[in-house]
Write an enzyme that holds these catalytic residues in place. Structure first.
Site, mmCIF file in Angstrom:
data_model
loop_
_atom_site.group_PDB
_atom_site.id
_atom_site.type_symbol
_atom_site.label_atom_id
_atom_site.label_comp_id
_atom_site.label_asym_id
_atom_site.label_seq_id
_atom_site.Cartn_x
_atom_site.Cartn_y
_atom_site.Cartn_z
ATOM 1 N N ASP A 2 40.036 44.276 37.489
ATOM 2 C CA ASP A 2 39.536 42.920 37.762
ATOM 3 C C ASP A 2 38.810 42.310 36.563
ATOM 4 O O ASP A 2 38.488 41.122 36.557
ATOM 5 C CB ASP A 2 38.615 42.914 38.987
ATOM 6 C CG ASP A 2 39.405 42.782 40.293
ATOM 7 O OD1 ASP A 2 40.609 42.495 40.235
ATOM 8 O OD2 ASP A 2 38.811 42.970 41.372
ATOM 9 N N GLY A 39 43.494 40.202 49.911
ATOM 10 C CA GLY A 39 44.581 39.409 49.336
ATOM 11 C C GLY A 39 44.401 39.083 47.867
ATOM 12 O O GLY A 39 45.096 38.211 47.340
ATOM 13 N N GLY A 40 43.460 39.763 47.185
ATOM 14 C CA GLY A 40 43.277 39.496 45.758
ATOM 15 C C GLY A 40 42.979 38.025 45.534
ATOM 16 O O GLY A 40 42.149 37.433 46.233
ATOM 17 N N ASN A 56 40.528 47.955 45.422
ATOM 18 C CA ASN A 56 41.370 47.050 44.637
ATOM 19 C C ASN A 56 42.826 47.194 45.089
ATOM 20 O O ASN A 56 43.209 46.593 46.069
ATOM 21 C CB ASN A 56 41.203 47.225 43.137
ATOM 22 C CG ASN A 56 41.739 46.018 42.388
ATOM 23 O OD1 ASN A 56 41.924 44.957 42.984
ATOM 24 N ND2 ASN A 56 42.006 46.147 41.115
ATOM 25 N N SER A 66 35.253 39.007 41.019
ATOM 26 C CA SER A 66 36.010 39.254 42.252
ATOM 27 C C SER A 66 36.440 37.934 42.887
ATOM 28 O O SER A 66 35.933 36.869 42.535
ATOM 29 C CB SER A 66 35.103 40.009 43.224
ATOM 30 O OG SER A 66 35.703 40.143 44.486
ATOM 31 N N SER A 67 37.365 38.046 43.836
ATOM 32 C CA SER A 67 37.738 36.875 44.644
ATOM 33 C C SER A 67 37.282 37.035 46.088
ATOM 34 O O SER A 67 37.542 36.160 46.912
ATOM 35 C CB SER A 67 39.261 36.710 44.658
ATOM 36 O OG SER A 67 39.752 36.530 43.367
ATOM 37 N N THR A 102 36.732 46.991 49.144
ATOM 38 C CA THR A 102 38.016 47.255 48.488
ATOM 39 C C THR A 102 37.985 48.458 47.555
ATOM 40 O O THR A 102 36.935 48.838 47.047
ATOM 41 C CB THR A 102 38.441 46.001 47.677
ATOM 42 O OG1 THR A 102 39.769 46.168 47.209
ATOM 43 C CG2 THR A 102 37.522 45.738 46.507
ATOM 44 N N THR A 155 42.888 45.488 50.349
ATOM 45 C CA THR A 155 41.436 45.360 50.489
ATOM 46 C C THR A 155 41.258 45.258 51.979
ATOM 47 O O THR A 155 42.246 45.183 52.708
ATOM 48 C CB THR A 155 40.963 44.072 49.771
ATOM 49 O OG1 THR A 155 41.100 44.248 48.362
ATOM 50 C CG2 THR A 155 39.518 43.711 50.043
#
Ligand code: DON
Length: 565
Positions: free
Chosen positions: A417, A467-468, A395, A446-447, A393, A375
């Site tokens: 996600d 970084g997910g 992903n 999402s994060s 992103t 991302t």
């Protein structure tokens, strides 16, 4: 035996305040007086800076930076993805834009399961069925339309020229293109602008005429240049080729959304961050509230006491992420309660200083984290004092690996996600419930956590990272490093990171960045330690007390660059 364990723990504790700080890295980032752009690629930061020098503002620079990233950083920069923007104008007005992808109209709850109800590995990750309706072009154009000063043609031209005339690829891109060479061929069944017979080398020229044509259509026709006409037709025919679900109706109905930011505080700082469908903001604010119950400044930077408490705070906050959060258009979320002091007091004030709480006591389950992520984040502060933080992103690296034939860009694999099945983890090991189940036109949780920090009514920091699932803890630790441990922005970005996300019941530390006695001490409290090569790629800005602006790119984990004046 007990005595041995006790002696071991005491020794470990004594050593626990030593941690490896890499003194070969600069202590401060780029210092300027007027403006700053920090992104994952030198050409993208430069494009943003040139937009500012041409009389543009932070929003123009964001558009120039984003579209340039789509050309020079195709592993995450994108036209076929989505993201979030958090901004603050120089008069104090704050806002966010959600340009997250949506599930196509034809998406169904169990679309990644087989006839026996098993989730089919990779189905939501690779290929045409993994693709959500792209939001980035709509989002960036909306930002430009509302706040930009320069003509779109001016700010898109650098990206168009780079795609048309090519650019010398850096080491990171050469490595990633080679790594995915076979997958690109398998998924696309043809050569794409991102492949060639031989391997790529640093310095090779990547030319992408198809992408230049797409960017030109956006320049000339705005939103319609992408969501209608030949680009839209190419997206749909590409999708059909691989049994994907995208239709013209999906593209017509896509709309990014202005949302009220989440605002919290940490030690007299105002934290402005992203609301759902990102879980990032709420989880960040919960962790910061939890941290206020402990004096982490006093317990010291990277001591085992501080790290233990932060791990415990992180795992408690992530349990709520998994349970409650989703797209606000589809689920009722108890946001006020999750952010209330009373709730967070009961949640965070029960940490045992000498013992890890097993995640199963917070909520049960067992999942693994798979590493495969990409991302990108950029931060901008302009000469008039407007700031914008954007995390965007596809992903995974290069998203679904599908390149739209004739249009030259990758499509996301953001559908992963969603929760493919309750209790079954996605690629980041995150599990979620019905709140994040697949539904037509729903945004996947999402994060991503683009964030702006204010102090005494003025901008202090602009932050974010890829970084997910680890995004939120990296932003959290970076904020604590600056506020509690008085680091410069660059020191806080460089600082080693660790991550705990409730499940799996583990703590991930950056490899080789923490001293063994410190790790032993943390393990002795009952934490199960694992290592990751790197956590995050933070691209941040800090305004110092004397008004100087520090741009801190993540030079230790990526070829990121700050450009300012
Ligand atoms: O929205 C999310 O949380 C993820 N799709 C972000 C992916 C990501 O950060 C991968 N990067 N390193």
């Amino acid at each position: 035996m007990k005595i041995q364990i006790l002696l071991f723990s005491i020794t470990a504790w004594l050593y626990a305040s030593c941690t490896t700080i890499d003194t070969t890295q600069p202590e401060t980032g780029l210092l300027t007086k007027n403006a700053m752009v920090v992104s994952a690629h030198s050409l993208a930061s430069e494009a943003g800076k040139q937009a500012l020098l041409a009389g543009g503002n932070a929003f123009d620079a964001a558009v120039a930076t984003h579209f340039t990233l789509a050309v020079v950083y195709p592993q995450a920069g994108n036209l076929g993805g989505g993201g979030f923007a958090v901004y603050r104008l120089n008069d104090g007005e704050i806002g966010t834009l959600d340009f997250r992808e949506k599930a196509p109209l034809a998406a169904t709850k169990n679309m990644y399961q087989d006839s026996t109800g098993q989730v089919v590995p990779n189905k939501s990750l690779v290929g045409h069925l993994a693709v959500g309706v792209p939001g980035s072009v709509d989002g960036l154009l909306k930002i430009h339309e509302k706040y930009g000063l320069l003509p779109l043609a001016t700010i898109l031209q650098p990206a168009i020229d780079l795609a048309k005339n090519g650019h010398a690829i850096n080491k990171t891109l050469a490595k990633e293109l080679n790594r995915f060479k076979t997958t690109f061929l398998q998924v696309n069944q043809r050569q794409t602008p991102y492949s060639k017979e031989e391997n790529w080398n640093q310095g090779d020229t990547l030319i992408n005429q198809d992408l230049a044509k797409t960017l030109t259509a956006i320049r000339d026709y705005g939103r319609s240049g992408f969501y209608k006409g030949w680009v839209a037709a190419s997206i749909i025919s590409e999708s059909k080729k691989g049994h994907g679900l995208l239709t013209q109706a999906d593209l017509n109905r896509y709309e990014s959304k202005w949302r009220k930011p989440l605002v919290g505080t940490y030690k007299n700082h105002k934290i402005i961050t992203m609301p759902p469908p990102s879980a990032g903001g709420i989880t960040l604010l919960q962790m910061l509230q939890g941290s206020e119950f402990y004096d982490l400044e006093k317990s010291g930077y990277n001591t085992s006491e501080t790290i233990h408490k932060m791990i415990e705070i992180e795992r408690r906050a992530y349990a709520d992420r998994s349970t409650y959060l989703g797209d606000p258009a589809f689920v009722e979320m108890p946001l006020d309660r999750l952010l209330s002091t009373a709730y967070n007091q009961s949640k965070f004030s029960n940490i045992d200083p000498s013992l890890a709480t097993p995640s199963s006591q917070i909520k049960e389950g067992q999942v693994e984290v798979i590493e495969s992520m990409e991302t990108t984040h950029f931060s901008i502060l302009d000469q008039a004092g407007n700031a914008i933080a954007i995390t965007t992103t596809l992903n995974s690296y290069f998203g679904s690996k599908v390149v739209v034939q004739g249009a030259g860009f990758f499509l996301n694999n953001e559908m992963d996600d969603f929760s493919a099945k309750p209790g079954v983890p996605n690629q980041f090991g995150l599990i979620s419930t019905a709140a994040n189940a697949i539904e037509p036109e729903k945004r996947m949780l999402s994060s991503m956590t683009p964030t702006i920090v204010e102090k005494e009514g003025k901008i202090k920091m602009v932050l974010g990272t890829p970084g997910g699932s680890t995004i939120i803890t990296s932003v959290y630790q970076t904020i604590l490093n600056t506020i509690d441990h008085q680091m410069t922005m660059q020191q806080a970005v460089n600082a080693p990171k660790f991550h705990s996300q409730w499940l799996p019941d583990k703590v991930y530390f950056e490899q080789g960045k923490f001293d063994q006695p410190l790790l032993d001490s943390i393990a002795s409290l009952g934490h199960q330690i694992e290592f990751r090569k790197a956590l995050g790629k933070l691209e941040c800005i800090m305004v110092h007390k004397d008004g100087s602006i520090e741009g801190a790119p993540d030079i230790t984990r990526n070829e990121s660059v700050a450009a300012g004046f």
